[in-house]
Design an enzyme around this catalytic site. Sequence first.
Site, short mmCIF file in Angstrom:
data_model
loop_
_atom_site.label_atom_id
_atom_site.label_comp_id
_atom_site.label_asym_id
_atom_site.label_seq_id
_atom_site.Cartn_x
_atom_site.Cartn_y
_atom_site.Cartn_z
N SER A 151 0.84 -1.20 0.00
CA SER A 151 0.00 0.00 0.00
C SER A 151 0.87 1.24 0.00
CB SER A 151 -0.91 0.02 1.23
OG SER A 151 -1.60 1.25 1.35
N TYR A 165 -2.19 -0.37 10.37
CA TYR A 165 -2.35 -0.93 9.03
C TYR A 165 -1.17 -0.54 8.14
CZ TYR A 165 -4.19 -1.38 4.27
OH TYR A 165 -4.35 -1.69 2.93
#
Length: 258
Positions: A151, A165
């Site tokens: 990501s 995260y």
Amino acid sequence: MKNFYETYFGLQGKRAVVTGAGRGIGRAIAEAFTAVGAEVLVHYHSSEKSAQEVVETIQANGGKAWAAKADLTDSDQTKALFQQVEERWGSLDILVNNAGDLLQRSTIEDFSDELLDRVVKLNIYTAIYSCREAIPLLKKGKKASIVSVGSIAGHNGGLNGATVYAATKGAIHTFTRGLAKELAPQIRVNAIAPGVIMTDFHRRHSTEQGLEAIAGNTPLKRLGQAEDMAAAVVFLCSEGAAFMTGEILEINGGLWFA
């Protein structure tokens, strides 16, 4: 004689496992793989109906796919999943580690032990467990490769309660680089780092106003689509990327440098 496209960007005859393939980016990757000739295992944990719909869509379009359930945060279930792969195929050519989620936004001050355990297991354990079980099968495969889904948050630390995260995605980037060295030259290992992609992930975790602001701040003036990610993963698994390993491919419309 194969044409240029089939030689360098097709996946004819390849066998691929895509984790978390019942929806979003995973679904797009599974459908893209079969469109260029691969057979795909559509893995799911809780999205059985969606996974079966993916298989039916692929088969209706002339592709080959099957679905299997496993909780990849559990090492025994992960082992059982890849035992199914071995029994059905005998070997494996592609593993895509796509399973993962933010689960919920939370500041570190309010982050519970239970949430920490779930986020870390869902985003890191799943990839490590899957690779551990897949590697013996990939070593028997044809020009095998692993692609993990990282990501942009793994680079910039994430926003608005996504710090943990983001840290797990940073770990995926590091894991990718380390594993690439460990498995070279037999198996290539790469990752993609999506920007903000318009899937149910952001429909659940982001506001409409926030998404509009991000699109406006992105040089290409739009959010990404799952198909943008799928095309990149097809490339990374193809002969066109035969001299690429240990790479984190940024796919974010220029948001990274904006």
